[in-house]
Design a protein around this motif. Sequence first.
Motif: not given
Length: 142
Positions: A8-13, A16-20, A22-31
Motif C-alpha cells: 500500500l505504501e509503495i502504491s501510494v508513492v 503520487l509520482l505519476a500525478l507529479a 503528468t503535471a510536469i510533462l506538458p511544461a517539459a514538452r513546451r521547453s
Amino acid sequence: MRSGYTLLEISVVLALLALAGTAILPAARRSADRAAVAGAREAVAGLVVRARTEAMLLGGAALHARPADGSVWVQAGDSTIVALRLGAEFGVSLEIVGGAAEAELKFDALGLGRRASRTLVLRRGDAEARLVVAAYGRAVRS
C-alpha cells in the motif's frame, strides 16, 4: 520491528509520482519545443554566415531553403558546400513568409546579398522562431 514497506505504501508513492509527472510533462514538452526551434534557428543563422564566407572565398555563393522537405543548404557554383535537414535533425518545420516554394539568397564576392530580404519561420508544436535574412546578409533573430 519490521523492515521494508508495505504494498500500500509503495502504491501510494508511485501514484503520487505519476500525478507529479503528468503535471510536469506538458511544461517539459513546451521547453523542448522552444529549445528545438531556437537550435534550428541558430543552425540556419550559421548557414547564412557560412554562405557569406564561402561567397567571399569562392567569388559567390547562395543559401537555399526549401520548406517542402525542410532543407537548407549552401551552394557555390554546382557544388553543395553544406546541407541541413531541419525536420530530421531538430524535428521542426520550415516556412517562408509569403508562401514561396523555395528561397534563394545569393551573395556576391564581397559577401553582399543580391536579393530582397526573406523571413524564415521555424515551428515545432506551439513554439515558433523567426529568422529574417536581410538583403545584405544580416540575420535578425525574432
